[in-house]
Design a protein around this motif. Structure first.
Motif, PDB file in Angstrom:
ATOM      1  N   GLN A 116       0.830  -1.204   0.000  1.00  0.00           N
ATOM      2  CA  GLN A 116       0.000   0.000   0.000  1.00  0.00           C
ATOM      3  C   GLN A 116       0.866   1.256   0.000  1.00  0.00           C
ATOM      4  O   GLN A 116       0.626   2.193  -0.759  1.00  0.00           O
ATOM      5  CB  GLN A 116      -0.932  -0.004   1.212  1.00  0.00           C
ATOM      6  CG  GLN A 116      -1.850   1.212   1.274  1.00  0.00           C
ATOM      7  CD  GLN A 116      -2.900   1.089   2.363  1.00  0.00           C
ATOM      8  OE1 GLN A 116      -3.296  -0.016   2.726  1.00  0.00           O
ATOM      9  NE2 GLN A 116      -3.350   2.208   2.882  1.00  0.00           N
ATOM     10  N   PHE A 167       2.628   1.397  -3.540  1.00  0.00           N
ATOM     11  CA  PHE A 167       1.684   1.678  -4.623  1.00  0.00           C
ATOM     12  C   PHE A 167       1.247   3.137  -4.583  1.00  0.00           C
ATOM     13  O   PHE A 167       1.130   3.795  -5.619  1.00  0.00           O
ATOM     14  CB  PHE A 167       0.440   0.782  -4.518  1.00  0.00           C
ATOM     15  CG  PHE A 167       0.681  -0.670  -4.843  1.00  0.00           C
ATOM     16  CD1 PHE A 167       1.853  -1.100  -5.439  1.00  0.00           C
ATOM     17  CD2 PHE A 167      -0.285  -1.622  -4.538  1.00  0.00           C
ATOM     18  CE1 PHE A 167       2.070  -2.442  -5.737  1.00  0.00           C
ATOM     19  CE2 PHE A 167      -0.080  -2.960  -4.830  1.00  0.00           C
ATOM     20  CZ  PHE A 167       1.105  -3.370  -5.431  1.00  0.00           C
ATOM     21  N   TYR A 179       1.411   1.815  -8.900  1.00  0.00           N
ATOM     22  CA  TYR A 179       1.372   0.351  -9.023  1.00  0.00           C
ATOM     23  C   TYR A 179       2.378  -0.140 -10.071  1.00  0.00           C
ATOM     24  O   TYR A 179       3.153  -1.058  -9.826  1.00  0.00           O
ATOM     25  CB  TYR A 179      -0.046  -0.079  -9.393  1.00  0.00           C
ATOM     26  CG  TYR A 179      -0.202  -1.561  -9.667  1.00  0.00           C
ATOM     27  CD1 TYR A 179      -0.367  -2.466  -8.619  1.00  0.00           C
ATOM     28  CD2 TYR A 179      -0.193  -2.047 -10.973  1.00  0.00           C
ATOM     29  CE1 TYR A 179      -0.515  -3.819  -8.872  1.00  0.00           C
ATOM     30  CE2 TYR A 179      -0.350  -3.402 -11.224  1.00  0.00           C
ATOM     31  CZ  TYR A 179      -0.506  -4.275 -10.177  1.00  0.00           C
ATOM     32  OH  TYR A 179      -0.655  -5.615 -10.435  1.00  0.00           O
ATOM     33  N   ASP A 180       2.361   0.485 -11.253  1.00  0.00           N
ATOM     34  CA  ASP A 180       3.233   0.028 -12.330  1.00  0.00           C
ATOM     35  C   ASP A 180       4.708   0.198 -11.999  1.00  0.00           C
ATOM     36  O   ASP A 180       5.547  -0.581 -12.466  1.00  0.00           O
ATOM     37  CB  ASP A 180       2.917   0.792 -13.623  1.00  0.00           C
ATOM     38  CG  ASP A 180       1.619   0.323 -14.261  1.00  0.00           C
ATOM     39  OD1 ASP A 180       1.185  -0.788 -13.950  1.00  0.00           O
ATOM     40  OD2 ASP A 180       1.048   1.084 -15.056  1.00  0.00           O
ATOM     41  N   THR A 215       6.076  -0.120  -9.130  1.00  0.00           N
ATOM     42  CA  THR A 215       6.444  -0.935  -7.973  1.00  0.00           C
ATOM     43  C   THR A 215       6.585  -2.391  -8.396  1.00  0.00           C
ATOM     44  O   THR A 215       5.677  -2.959  -9.009  1.00  0.00           O
ATOM     45  CB  THR A 215       5.378  -0.831  -6.865  1.00  0.00           C
ATOM     46  OG1 THR A 215       5.239   0.532  -6.461  1.00  0.00           O
ATOM     47  CG2 THR A 215       5.765  -1.669  -5.657  1.00  0.00           C
ATOM     48  N   LYS A 265       1.634 -10.026  -8.120  1.00  0.00           N
ATOM     49  CA  LYS A 265       1.406  -8.644  -7.704  1.00  0.00           C
ATOM     50  C   LYS A 265      -0.062  -8.268  -7.875  1.00  0.00           C
ATOM     51  O   LYS A 265      -0.622  -7.520  -7.058  1.00  0.00           O
ATOM     52  CB  LYS A 265       2.295  -7.695  -8.520  1.00  0.00           C
ATOM     53  CG  LYS A 265       2.327  -6.265  -7.974  1.00  0.00           C
ATOM     54  CD  LYS A 265       3.351  -5.389  -8.685  1.00  0.00           C
ATOM     55  CE  LYS A 265       2.867  -4.958 -10.041  1.00  0.00           C
ATOM     56  NZ  LYS A 265       3.655  -3.829 -10.607  1.00  0.00           N
ATOM     57  N   GLU A 266      -0.704  -8.816  -8.913  1.00  0.00           N
ATOM     58  CA  GLU A 266      -2.127  -8.546  -9.121  1.00  0.00           C
ATOM     59  C   GLU A 266      -2.964  -9.120  -7.984  1.00  0.00           C
ATOM     60  O   GLU A 266      -3.928  -8.493  -7.529  1.00  0.00           O
ATOM     61  CB  GLU A 266      -2.585  -9.141 -10.464  1.00  0.00           C
ATOM     62  CG  GLU A 266      -2.030  -8.453 -11.691  1.00  0.00           C
ATOM     63  CD  GLU A 266      -0.605  -8.874 -12.011  1.00  0.00           C
ATOM     64  OE1 GLU A 266      -0.095  -9.821 -11.357  1.00  0.00           O
ATOM     65  OE2 GLU A 266       0.006  -8.259 -12.904  1.00  0.00           O
ATOM     66  N   LEU A 283      -2.725  -6.798  -5.120  1.00  0.00           N
ATOM     67  CA  LEU A 283      -3.572  -5.615  -5.308  1.00  0.00           C
ATOM     68  C   LEU A 283      -5.031  -5.941  -5.002  1.00  0.00           C
ATOM     69  O   LEU A 283      -5.741  -5.153  -4.366  1.00  0.00           O
ATOM     70  CB  LEU A 283      -3.441  -5.093  -6.733  1.00  0.00           C
ATOM     71  CG  LEU A 283      -4.335  -3.888  -7.084  1.00  0.00           C
ATOM     72  CD1 LEU A 283      -3.991  -2.685  -6.221  1.00  0.00           C
ATOM     73  CD2 LEU A 283      -4.209  -3.536  -8.558  1.00  0.00           C
ATOM     74  N   THR A 317      -5.129   3.818  -7.586  1.00  0.00           N
ATOM     75  CA  THR A 317      -5.650   2.461  -7.716  1.00  0.00           C
ATOM     76  C   THR A 317      -6.607   2.365  -8.897  1.00  0.00           C
ATOM     77  O   THR A 317      -6.566   1.416  -9.684  1.00  0.00           O
ATOM     78  CB  THR A 317      -6.370   2.036  -6.424  1.00  0.00           C
ATOM     79  OG1 THR A 317      -5.470   2.154  -5.330  1.00  0.00           O
ATOM     80  CG2 THR A 317      -6.851   0.593  -6.519  1.00  0.00           C
ATOM     81  N   VAL A 324      -5.086   2.025 -12.351  1.00  0.00           N
ATOM     82  CA  VAL A 324      -4.640   0.663 -12.644  1.00  0.00           C
ATOM     83  C   VAL A 324      -5.834  -0.214 -13.035  1.00  0.00           C
ATOM     84  O   VAL A 324      -5.819  -0.905 -14.056  1.00  0.00           O
ATOM     85  CB  VAL A 324      -3.918   0.052 -11.429  1.00  0.00           C
ATOM     86  CG1 VAL A 324      -3.593  -1.415 -11.671  1.00  0.00           C
ATOM     87  CG2 VAL A 324      -2.653   0.838 -11.117  1.00  0.00           C
TER      88      VAL A 324
END
Length: 230
Positions: free
Chosen positions: A20, A23, A28-29, A31, A54-55, A58, A109, A112
């Protein structure tokens, strides 16, 4: 130093905390899994013991954020001084407040989740959120129906329809965020405010209430959400 043994739920929570932070700080991308395990002080093997990708992390993070939001809104839902309509409008008001408070993190978030290539991930996150929300909304509609405020012959089915209406915001929110990123804040805010108003009217008609009874929109909310710092 000896390896510190922690319960699985503590390790999992620590990974979510690290993810968290990263991100929301760098996106997100930007990290990687390596960034997360370095921040958490764990091995890559330990990471994949808890999360397949990673997804998946998330998705778990989005579920935790939704659960935390519902926990914070629980006092409103349990307020004995409010009838069904009062609880429902208070739920919308509380959600708006949390959305503004968490706006910078949520916007990152959303960017993404709203990408076309992440459609499956969006639906997994939405499904997790709906599973949390379903019993809450069902109970709220059941109580409102018992009070004679809502015309809801099947609270569970109506709760499902209620939550399905949220899906219209996927494309609308994405368009509003893109317009805001391009500097068109006024146009973005109008788009979001207008769709929220119509969302409220759709719920009014679902519950057979006069238009404008459900306060899904509030003047200034969309701009506050789109402009909230940092």
């Amino acid at each position: 130093m000896p390896r510190v043994i922690k319960p699985p739920e503590i390790r999992s929570a620590e990974l979510l905390d690290c993810a968290q932070r990263l991100f929301f700080e760098q996106g997100y991308d930007n990290t990687t899994v390596n960034d997360i395990i370095r921040e958490a002080g764990l091995s890559k093997g330990a990471f994949y013991h808890y999360f397949a990708s990673k997804e998946a992390l998330l998705e778990a993070l989005a579920t935790r954020l939704a659960r935390d939001s519902f926990t914070e809104l629980q006092p409103v839902l349990n307020d004995p001084s409010l009838d069904g309509l009062g609880r429902l409008n208070a739920l919308f008001a509380g959600s708006r407040r949390l959305n503004v408070e968490l706006a910078p993190q949520l916007r990152k978030t959303f960017f993404v989740l709203f990408r076309p290539e992440n459609l499956a991930l969006f639906h997994r996150v939405d499904q997790a959120t709906r599973e949390l929300a379903m019993p809450i909304i069902t109970d709220l509609l059941r109580k409102g129906s018992e009070e004679g405020i809502f015309d809801v012959p099947d609270p569970e089915a109506f709760a499902e329809m209620f939550l399905q209406l949220r899906l219209i915001f996927r494309d609308v929110m994405h368009r509003a965020l893109l317009k805001a990123e391009q500097g068109n804040i006024d146009e973005a805010a109008r788009l979001l405010d207008d769709r929220l108003r119509l969302y409220g009217i759709a719920i009014d008609r679902l519950l057979k209430l006069p238009d404008g009874t459900i306060e899904a929109a509030q003047p200034g909310f969309a701009r506050a959400f789109l402009e909230a710092g940092p």
